[in-house]
Design an enzyme around this catalytic site. Sequence first.
Site, PDB file in Angstrom:
ATOM      1  N   GLN A 266      48.554  16.675  46.091  1.00  0.00           N
ATOM      2  CA  GLN A 266      48.883  17.846  47.075  1.00  0.00           C
ATOM      3  C   GLN A 266      49.975  18.560  46.689  1.00  0.00           C
ATOM      4  O   GLN A 266      50.029  19.882  46.793  1.00  0.00           O
ATOM      5  CB  GLN A 266      49.127  17.313  48.507  1.00  0.00           C
ATOM      6  CG  GLN A 266      47.928  16.686  49.376  1.00  0.00           C
ATOM      7  CD  GLN A 266      46.606  17.550  49.333  1.00  0.00           C
ATOM      8  OE1 GLN A 266      46.703  18.683  49.750  1.00  0.00           O
ATOM      9  NE2 GLN A 266      45.678  17.334  48.374  1.00  0.00           N
ATOM     10  N   HIS A 269      49.372  21.740  44.561  1.00  0.00           N
ATOM     11  CA  HIS A 269      48.973  22.986  45.146  1.00  0.00           C
ATOM     12  C   HIS A 269      49.989  24.197  44.852  1.00  0.00           C
ATOM     13  O   HIS A 269      49.615  25.330  44.585  1.00  0.00           O
ATOM     14  CB  HIS A 269      48.702  22.918  46.570  1.00  0.00           C
ATOM     15  CG  HIS A 269      47.328  22.502  46.774  1.00  0.00           C
ATOM     16  ND1 HIS A 269      46.022  22.991  46.511  1.00  0.00           N
ATOM     17  CD2 HIS A 269      46.724  21.051  47.119  1.00  0.00           C
ATOM     18  CE1 HIS A 269      45.119  22.578  46.920  1.00  0.00           C
ATOM     19  NE2 HIS A 269      45.210  21.260  47.202  1.00  0.00           N
ATOM     20  N   GLU A 335      48.582  18.069  58.237  1.00  0.00           N
ATOM     21  CA  GLU A 335      47.338  18.729  57.888  1.00  0.00           C
ATOM     22  C   GLU A 335      46.457  17.616  57.355  1.00  0.00           C
ATOM     23  O   GLU A 335      45.531  17.404  57.970  1.00  0.00           O
ATOM     24  CB  GLU A 335      47.666  19.629  56.602  1.00  0.00           C
ATOM     25  CG  GLU A 335      46.272  20.320  56.159  1.00  0.00           C
ATOM     26  CD  GLU A 335      46.580  21.245  54.908  1.00  0.00           C
ATOM     27  OE1 GLU A 335      45.779  21.858  54.612  1.00  0.00           O
ATOM     28  OE2 GLU A 335      47.595  20.955  54.448  1.00  0.00           O
ATOM     29  N   HIS A 336      46.994  16.605  56.477  1.00  0.00           N
ATOM     30  CA  HIS A 336      46.109  15.626  56.023  1.00  0.00           C
ATOM     31  C   HIS A 336      47.078  14.374  56.269  1.00  0.00           C
ATOM     32  O   HIS A 336      48.297  14.391  55.675  1.00  0.00           O
ATOM     33  CB  HIS A 336      46.041  15.497  54.548  1.00  0.00           C
ATOM     34  CG  HIS A 336      45.658  16.932  54.056  1.00  0.00           C
ATOM     35  ND1 HIS A 336      46.200  17.944  53.322  1.00  0.00           N
ATOM     36  CD2 HIS A 336      44.036  17.267  53.840  1.00  0.00           C
ATOM     37  CE1 HIS A 336      45.457  18.970  53.196  1.00  0.00           C
ATOM     38  NE2 HIS A 336      44.290  18.589  53.391  1.00  0.00           N
ATOM     39  N   ASP A 369      39.149  16.930  50.144  1.00  0.00           N
ATOM     40  CA  ASP A 369      39.144  18.591  49.792  1.00  0.00           C
ATOM     41  C   ASP A 369      37.531  18.878  49.157  1.00  0.00           C
ATOM     42  O   ASP A 369      37.596  20.191  49.160  1.00  0.00           O
ATOM     43  CB  ASP A 369      40.214  18.413  48.432  1.00  0.00           C
ATOM     44  CG  ASP A 369      41.484  18.429  49.142  1.00  0.00           C
ATOM     45  OD1 ASP A 369      41.718  18.956  50.314  1.00  0.00           O
ATOM     46  OD2 ASP A 369      42.318  18.151  48.444  1.00  0.00           O
ATOM     47  N   HIS A 428      37.677  41.784  97.305  1.00  0.00           N
ATOM     48  CA  HIS A 428      36.731  40.737  96.649  1.00  0.00           C
ATOM     49  C   HIS A 428      35.614  40.261  97.704  1.00  0.00           C
ATOM     50  O   HIS A 428      34.657  39.843  97.479  1.00  0.00           O
ATOM     51  CB  HIS A 428      37.691  39.675  95.975  1.00  0.00           C
ATOM     52  CG  HIS A 428      38.145  40.036  94.807  1.00  0.00           C
ATOM     53  ND1 HIS A 428      39.136  41.063  94.638  1.00  0.00           N
ATOM     54  CD2 HIS A 428      38.138  39.383  93.510  1.00  0.00           C
ATOM     55  CE1 HIS A 428      39.386  41.122  93.310  1.00  0.00           C
ATOM     56  NE2 HIS A 428      38.899  39.977  92.576  1.00  0.00           N
TER      57      HIS A 428
END
Length: 441
Positions: A266, A269, A335-336, A369, A428
């Site tokens: 990761q 990235h 996230e992961h 992924d 109403h």
Amino acid sequence: MLNRTDLRGRVPRPAELRATLPRAEVNVDAALHQVRPVVDAVRDRGVEAVLEYTEKFDGVRPAAVRVPQAELDRALAELDPDVGAALDEAIVRARAVHADQRRGAVTTQVADGGTVTERWVPVSRVGLYAPGGLAAYPSSVVMNVVPAQEAGVGSLVLCSPPQAEFGGLPHPTTLAAAALLGVDEVWAVGGAQAVAVLAHGALDTDDSELDPVDMVTGPGNVYLTAAKRMLRGIIGIDSEAGPTEIAILADGTADAGHVAADLISQAEHDTLAASVLVTTSERLAGDVDAELERRVATTKHTERVDTALRGPQSGTVLVSTVDDGLNVVDAYAAEHLEIQTANAREDAARVRNAGAVFVGPYAPVSLGDYCAGSNHVLPTGGFARHSSGLSVQTFLRGIHVIDYSEAALREVAGKVVALADAEDLPAHGEAVQARFEGETR
């Protein structure tokens, strides 16, 4: 190698944990000031502004925004067969998972003659974003397109930044992935200007329509995220994606080499990518540091990985027990999230906050992924505490259909009137009573 936070003997309360744990600092608000002129210019001047900013930011000026069909066909024809086979497999598995997510209509009979049906209707037109900065991301094409198609979205446009290396077209592997999925509308535009032209539409250089969309999905850099925030309301968005994250909850049974390799995967990235190890084992923490020192030196993107791993967003958190570790990873809401413990399946079932959970030594994040079948467009920055990753549901809207007979309305009319009067909204109630005017009570 990784910064350490020692929480053994105590686990702070959630608010303190959120402030203590490593996290990338991404200032979307600051980026808004830089993005606003871009968005406004695209709104006012259309493709002329799109191409000006594309030349400024991407170093190339495409002849047009829309990519010709011939270029999609050529990219597919020239695609490496091994990559094509891998994309085919990723698509098959993603379709299998996402096809099972589609909801059917549900009708509830509330009273005799009175029903409420919830039916799910796809968004009409969606813009899908595939990044193209430090790498090409054909996998993001798969992850965006498949759930939209399975939801029944009728009109899709894929945006990806033009590359000077490829004559002002998006990366050819991205184009080939679009062609494999049957997407025939691709725009060579990235960043904030992509979101702006998706939201407002424009006329291309040949005066053909670039029709606006109803929703934009897909990850990107902070400027794309800022544009999504700015234009939310004009368009729907999936989320505000930040730098990628991996957290690994591990005990002394975990393999240090596996853990280190996954943290590096990761970190490659982005220099802002977050790699966090939460462990009960000081020995494992030391072994992982040693593995990182060895592996980082031999990986392709050494400098990028090293910067990410040494940054304040990455680190090791020592805890006393797996239970304490679960509290930490729930507060972090990665996230992961990988679970590499002696009882990984049971521990994973107790996780409440994560974009996706990877169970045991043979489910690395890299699998998700590409070829697990799950979606890799996931909430970052702690958003997994309240948000989900991209799915078929992202592209569907629930519509309630109310169908009452005269008798069913009459039965509940008095209660509607009572509640309307309680809220000082007598009209109403009168709207209901008007149906029964002249009746004897």
